[in-house]
Motif scaffolding. Structure first.
Motif, PDB file in Angstrom:
ATOM      1  N   PRO A  40       0.803  -1.234   0.000  1.00 22.75           N
ATOM      2  CA  PRO A  40       0.000   0.000   0.000  1.00 22.75           C
ATOM      3  C   PRO A  40       0.835   1.283   0.000  1.00 22.75           C
ATOM      4  O   PRO A  40       0.418   2.286  -0.599  1.00 22.75           O
ATOM      5  N   CYS A  60      -4.977   9.359  -3.125  1.00 20.22           N
ATOM      6  CA  CYS A  60      -4.909   8.272  -2.131  1.00 20.22           C
ATOM      7  C   CYS A  60      -6.295   7.767  -1.761  1.00 20.22           C
ATOM      8  O   CYS A  60      -6.492   6.566  -1.601  1.00 20.22           O
ATOM      9  N   GLY A  64      -7.513   4.077  -2.528  1.00 18.03           N
ATOM     10  CA  GLY A  64      -8.004   3.286  -1.396  1.00 18.03           C
ATOM     11  C   GLY A  64      -9.366   2.675  -1.697  1.00 18.03           C
ATOM     12  O   GLY A  64      -9.605   1.503  -1.400  1.00 18.03           O
ATOM     13  N   HIS A  67      -8.918  -0.188  -4.078  1.00 18.17           N
ATOM     14  CA  HIS A  67      -8.346  -1.351  -3.381  1.00 18.17           C
ATOM     15  C   HIS A  67      -9.410  -2.067  -2.542  1.00 18.17           C
ATOM     16  O   HIS A  67      -9.476  -3.285  -2.528  1.00 18.17           O
ATOM     17  N   ASP A  68     -10.210  -1.268  -1.844  1.00 21.27           N
ATOM     18  CA  ASP A  68     -11.257  -1.860  -0.994  1.00 21.27           C
ATOM     19  C   ASP A  68     -12.273  -2.633  -1.812  1.00 21.27           C
ATOM     20  O   ASP A  68     -12.797  -3.653  -1.353  1.00 21.27           O
ATOM     21  N   PHE A  78      -8.473   0.349   3.275  1.00 26.39           N
ATOM     22  CA  PHE A  78      -7.509   1.132   2.479  1.00 26.39           C
ATOM     23  C   PHE A  78      -7.988   2.572   2.256  1.00 26.39           C
ATOM     24  O   PHE A  78      -7.168   3.470   2.086  1.00 26.39           O
ATOM     25  N   THR A  79      -9.308   2.785   2.273  1.00 21.05           N
ATOM     26  CA  THR A  79      -9.839   4.150   2.128  1.00 21.05           C
ATOM     27  C   THR A  79      -9.397   5.006   3.318  1.00 21.05           C
ATOM     28  O   THR A  79      -9.250   6.221   3.199  1.00 21.05           O
ATOM     29  N   THR A  81      -6.572   3.981   5.426  1.00 27.08           N
ATOM     30  CA  THR A  81      -5.119   3.919   5.648  1.00 27.08           C
ATOM     31  C   THR A  81      -4.313   4.700   4.600  1.00 27.08           C
ATOM     32  O   THR A  81      -3.336   5.352   4.946  1.00 27.08           O
ATOM     33  N   LEU A  82      -4.716   4.641   3.332  1.00 30.82           N
ATOM     34  CA  LEU A  82      -3.910   5.341   2.307  1.00 30.82           C
ATOM     35  C   LEU A  82      -3.874   6.856   2.540  1.00 30.82           C
ATOM     36  O   LEU A  82      -2.798   7.448   2.488  1.00 30.82           O
TER      37      LEU A  82
END
Lengths: 179, 253
Positions: A40, A60, A64, A67-68, A78-79, A81-82
């Protein structure tokens, strides 16, 4: 004009999309060994070091969300964390070189490891037995992910920077012709 | 954020990137095609000959199956039994596999537009693959038989006692594992005398008799009433490129 203003953002989005696709293909081939590599931190490198705060944050956030949607991870992992990783990179950007360097790669490695550990902790609640039994495979996946980030992290950042430089040259050329 | 918005967001972002995965899968197929184009005529003739032999064997099996089907139909009518569910086999290419400690999924290039239904069974030439977990417009997510959330009814080959199969997160690299429960204490298995598990039509998802895996060790369960043990699924389960989705004909109509 608008395109010129947002070319960094567009290049970052496109590059993240292509890398995400390449990673999907790599994981498809590694699936035979029950291995999935996740990096990530690489998706926020360029956005955090080279883009304006809001543009980088949008890159980001969108990455994210992609990715989610693609991975069976906890909702919104990821929404969240990124953009957080982006915030950390943005905070340290005055101390880091825009082209990368040892400091950048060390920070990326630390943040990537932290994110993956957080992901493993959040997923471990679904385990039907002790996590100790799975530790060797988890550690191998972590090691390979970190290795991949170390090998391609700076190249990926460099490709995006070069793409922006190339488009800037084109813009200048086009402007020169029109005047 | 409210759950419906979260779900809609996830679905729309999934659908947005699904064509790129399909493109990736098409590119892989194209690469495969060009790889085969370079094969010599002698190799192709040899492969054609092997396929012709296989076709001959399959044709005999189809004829045998047809006579068995007619016999079954006659018995069902005679005994006034409810008809067994019929399935249509929808062949689907795998766009990508997502297999690790935490997830056991495959994404296939067939979806709602091809009549795929959620919960439908997925099989391949070696046996059971899993069930359809989510159906999208042009793709579907398959939950593998090794996923801990996967459960199905099975029997030992030649036996009618229903057993309970559950996926099991494998701690080793590339070994598809599951767990079998509710095995009667009278059953004794060993490495020399392993038990072959086949699917049961009791769940209504799979036809009976499809190969599942083997069991070679059983231990007393915690309640002491039954036995349980690990199931070893075929090793090629994690390397599949194509599967068949069972679409129930009755449900579809």
């Amino acid at each position: 004009m608008l395109l010129r203003q947002y070319k960094g953002f567009l290049i970052a989005m496109l590059a993240n999309g292509f890398l995400s696709l390449a990673l999907t293909e790599l994981n498809h081939h590694l699936a035979g060994w029950s291995i999935t590599l996740l990096i990530p931190a690489i998706f926020v490198l360029y956005a955090g070091l080279n883009l304006h705060y809001l543009q980088g944050l949008t890159v980001c956030l969108l990455t994210g969300l992609f990715h989610d949607a693609a991975l069976p991870v906890p909702e919104g992992f990821f929404t969240l964390t990124l953009p957080t990783l982006h915030l950390i990179f943005h905070h340290f950007r005055s101390k880091l070189h825009k082209k990368g360097g040892l400091g950048t790669i060390l920070l990326a490695q630390t943040l990537n490891l932290g994110t993956l550990i957080l992901l493993h902790i959040s997923l471990s609640s679904g385990l039907t037995e002790s996590i100790v039994r799975h530790l060797p495979l988890i550690l191998l996946q972590l090691f390979l992910s970190q290795l991949l980030l170390f090998l391609i992290g700076l190249y990926f950042l460099d490709i995006q920077r070069k793409a922006v430089t190339l488009t800037r040259a084109r813009f200048v050329e086009a402007k020169g012709r029109s005047t | 954020m409210p759950i419906p918005i979260k779900k809609a967001l996830r679905k729309s972002f999934y659908e947005f990137q699904a064509p790129s995965w399909e493109a990736l899968s098409w590119a892989r197929d194209l690469q495969n095609f060009w790889g085969h184009r370079s094969e010599s005529h002698a190799e192709l003739i040899q492969e054609g000959r092997d396929l012709a032999r296989l076709n001959g064997a399959y044709r005999l099996q189809v004829m045998e199956n047809e006579s068995l089907r007619l016999e079954l139909k006659r018995l069902e009518a005679l005994l006034d039994l409810p008809a067994q569910p019929n399935f249509r086999y929808e062949i689907a290419r795998i766009t990508h596999r997502q297999i690790s400690t935490w997830w056991h999924e495959m994404i296939v290039r067939k979806g709602r537009e091809d009549g795929i239904l959620e919960g439908a069974g997925v099989v391949y030439s070696g046996g059971i693959v899993g069930k359809v977990q989510t159906v999208h417009a042009g793709t579907s997510v398959i939950r593998l038989v090794t996923s801990p959330s996967f459960r199905m009814v099975a029997t030992f080959q030649g036996d009618t006692q229903p057993l309970y199969i559950q996926g099991w997160q494998s701690a080793s690299m590339g070994t598809p594992l599951g767990r079998i429960r509710n095995v009667p204490v009278s059953v004794h298995l060993s490495k020399e005398n392993p038990g072959l598990l086949v699917s049961s039509s009791l769940g209504g998802v799979f036809p009976s008799g499809l190969h599942l895996g083997t069991v070679d060790q059983l231990a007393q369960s915690s309640n002491g009433l039954f036995k349980e043990g690990p199931v070893v699924f075929p090793s090629d389960l994690y390397r599949l490129n194509e599967v068949a989705i069972l679409v129930p004909i009755q449900m579809n109509n």
